[in-house]
Design a protein around this motif. Structure first.
Motif, PDB file in Angstrom:
ATOM      1  N   PHE A  25       0.836  -1.204   0.000  1.00 22.04           N
ATOM      2  CA  PHE A  25       0.000   0.000   0.000  1.00 22.04           C
ATOM      3  C   PHE A  25       0.871   1.254   0.000  1.00 22.04           C
ATOM      4  O   PHE A  25       2.028   1.221   0.441  1.00 22.04           O
ATOM      5  N   LEU A  26       0.283   2.358  -0.460  1.00 23.08           N
ATOM      6  CA  LEU A  26       0.926   3.658  -0.286  1.00 23.08           C
ATOM      7  C   LEU A  26       0.739   4.088   1.167  1.00 23.08           C
ATOM      8  O   LEU A  26      -0.346   3.949   1.739  1.00 23.08           O
ATOM      9  N   ALA A  27       1.811   4.619   1.759  1.00 21.94           N
ATOM     10  CA  ALA A  27       1.835   4.856   3.205  1.00 21.94           C
ATOM     11  C   ALA A  27       0.818   5.891   3.664  1.00 21.94           C
ATOM     12  O   ALA A  27       0.235   5.763   4.744  1.00 21.94           O
ATOM     13  N   GLU A  28       0.568   6.923   2.894  1.00 21.07           N
ATOM     14  CA  GLU A  28      -0.316   8.009   3.335  1.00 21.07           C
ATOM     15  C   GLU A  28      -1.749   7.834   2.845  1.00 21.07           C
ATOM     16  O   GLU A  28      -2.698   7.911   3.633  1.00 21.07           O
ATOM     17  N   SER A  29      -1.932   7.597   1.563  1.00 22.01           N
ATOM     18  CA  SER A  29      -3.284   7.502   1.005  1.00 22.01           C
ATOM     19  C   SER A  29      -3.928   6.149   1.276  1.00 22.01           C
ATOM     20  O   SER A  29      -5.155   6.033   1.224  1.00 22.01           O
ATOM     21  N   GLY A  30      -3.116   5.129   1.548  1.00 17.71           N
ATOM     22  CA  GLY A  30      -3.647   3.792   1.760  1.00 17.71           C
ATOM     23  C   GLY A  30      -4.057   3.080   0.485  1.00 17.71           C
ATOM     24  O   GLY A  30      -4.637   1.986   0.535  1.00 17.71           O
ATOM     25  N   LYS A  31      -3.763   3.666  -0.672  1.00 20.04           N
ATOM     26  CA  LYS A  31      -4.115   3.042  -1.942  1.00 20.04           C
ATOM     27  C   LYS A  31      -3.250   1.804  -2.186  1.00 20.04           C
ATOM     28  O   LYS A  31      -2.068   1.777  -1.828  1.00 20.04           O
TER      29      LYS A  31
END
Length: 474
Positions: A209-215
């Motif tokens: 996952f992307l750390a900030e957006s959670g995508k």
């Protein structure tokens, strides 16, 4: 895949039988408008195109309004202002379904708003209008999980301007996805993962996952691979699954649905299998039949599309060596791609750029770059920015020039040699996709730093891993 792993032996063949349906030839795609003096230019024609320049595009409704853009073009400068009106065209649904062998229902007109009530003006010295917004709303009358068709046509008010034949409309395929998450990240850059399912579990893709957006880090997963096989009894090509592919598809709720529920799209790679048939030597009717069979497979197992790889076929060098099949060529390969797009307008069609992939010229009036969604470099040892030119009409955002092999036992392993300079070049060059081949859990590999190296550039975020490694449990 290209000097890497061959498919395991002992395959279980699954052959789909169904009746052939008649249909008309595909509509030709256009050339762009031309600037210059209108004098002596001949008849001026108007045409409609989406933001990508295509006559078809897919839109997803996920609980919020979605905006799609279209614009009018002229084949020549008119020398006077040209008035045109955009409108929803329900009368085109039946013909579209007949052409594509589909059964889409019309997206409700009351859920569509056209900017300026559809009024469009092209200036006297212009060949394009401004982009016009089509705003779509998810409301009553649509069913979650269903895809609808929205034809948008135009009427020319100014005398002397005629609609270009076959280009009178744009067709939006509207997927009603409800509140299901979307893996798409800002900028639209796509990450693709090929999974060698003979020994790896595709569920491992969903751990990044992307750390900030959670995508989710990955957008597309290709199940590698099903085959195009020759059936001696019938003399035709058919879709063939080995035991591993067959198990995953038969248990899609366990191995495929969890990825799709995160917004990751799951596709099936089609690969040659050491016999006389392949993706590049089917007759016109053979290509049409095989494309129909692929649609049955995609629909049966709830997949998001197909990926093609022209390898491991023992093609004939003369037509008499394989009755019913032809000497392979890019033109024949292109016709299969065109037929696949025709019967799967709402699905992904992607291409591994290996084999007969020199699509320099239109095929049956179509440019391959307007038929496939994405194509990518087939070598993991070096980036390839030039082969995009082999795909007539393919835009930079559809091409993946920098592919990475993640298997440390492969002679094409590049997982430890990611180049910051090449990543930056991919991003700054407007390229839109990157392939990661053979993600594994049996080599004690940690991919987070490598994924983050790319993600920092294209998404501005680090990658994190959540969850445990999934082993092969079948």
């Amino acid at each position: 895949m290209n000097t890497l792993h061959k498919l395991a032996a002992g395959c279980l063949a699954v052959c789909w039988a169904f009746a052939a349906a008649s249909c008309t030839d595909d509509i030709s795609l256009p050339c762009s408008g031309q600037t210059g003096d209108s004098a002596g230019a001949g008849k001026i024609e108007a045409y409609l195109q989406s933001e990508s320049g295509k006559s078809e595009s897919t839109v997803e409704l996920r609980g919020e309004d979605v905006r799609s853009l279209v614009r009018l073009g002229l084949t020549h400068v008119a020398g006077e202002a040209v008035d045109v009106t955009l409108r929803v065209a329900p009368e085109l649904v039946e013909a579209y379904n007949e052409e594509h062998e589909t059964s889409f229902e019309l997206f409700p007109e009351n859920l569509v708003s056209i900017e300026e009530n559809g009024a469009v003006l092209i200036g006297p010295e212009d060949v394009f209008s401004d982009y016009m917004a089509l705003d779509l709303t998810a409301g009553e009358g649509v069913v979650e999980g269903q895809t609808y068709l929205l034809p948008v046509a135009f009427d020319v008010i100014t005398e002397g301007i005629a609609p270009a034949a076959g280009r009178e409309a744009v067709y939006l395929l509207v997927k009603v996805s409800g509140e299901r998450p979307d893996a798409t990240k800002p900028g639209g850059f796509k990450m693709v993962s090929y999974i060698e399912v003979n020994d790896m579990n595709p569920l491992n893709v969903k751990n990044y996952f992307l750390a900030e957006s959670g995508k989710p880090f990955f957008d597309i997963v290709n199940i590698f691979a099903a085959n195009i096989n020759y059936d001696a009894a019938s003399g035709r090509a058919y879709v063939h699954f080995n035991d591993n592919v067959a198990h995953l598809l038969a248990n899609r709720d366990k191995y495929i649905a969890p990825l799709q529920e995160m917004g990751i799209r799951v596709c099936l790679t089609i690969l040659g299998n050491h016999d006389r048939v392949g993706v590049a030597n089917l007759s016109a009717e053979g290509a049409r039949e095989f494309a129909r069979e692929l649609r049955v497979v995609v629909d049966t197992y709830g997949l998001d599309g197909v990926d093609f790889d022209d390898e491991w076929s023992d093609y004939p060098s003369r037509p008499d060596e394989a009755p019913g099949f032809l000497v392979p060529s890019s033109e024949l390969y292109g016709r299969l791609l065109i037929e696949t797009r025709r019967v799967m307008p709402d699905k992904l069609v992607t291409l591994y750029a290996y084999g007969h992939t020199s699509f320099y010229n239109p095929i049956d009036g179509k440019r391959i770059g307007e038929v496939v969604d994405y194509a990518w470099n087939s070598s993991y040892l070096y980036p390839d920015y030039n082969s995009r030119k082999d795909f007539l009409g393919l835009l930079p955002e559809q091409w993946g020039p920098y592919s990475i092999c993640l298997n440390p036992d492969s002679n094409q392993y590049t997982g430890d040699t990611l180049s910051d300079a090449e990543i930056q070049k991919v991003h700054e060059g407007g390229y839109g996709v990157m392939v990661w081949y053979d993600l594994r859990t049996d080599k004690r590999q940690s991919y987070v730093s490598r994924f983050s190296q790319v993600s920092r550039v294209v998404y501005g975020e680090e990658v994190v891993k959540q969850g445990y490694d999934y082993g092969k449990d079948w």
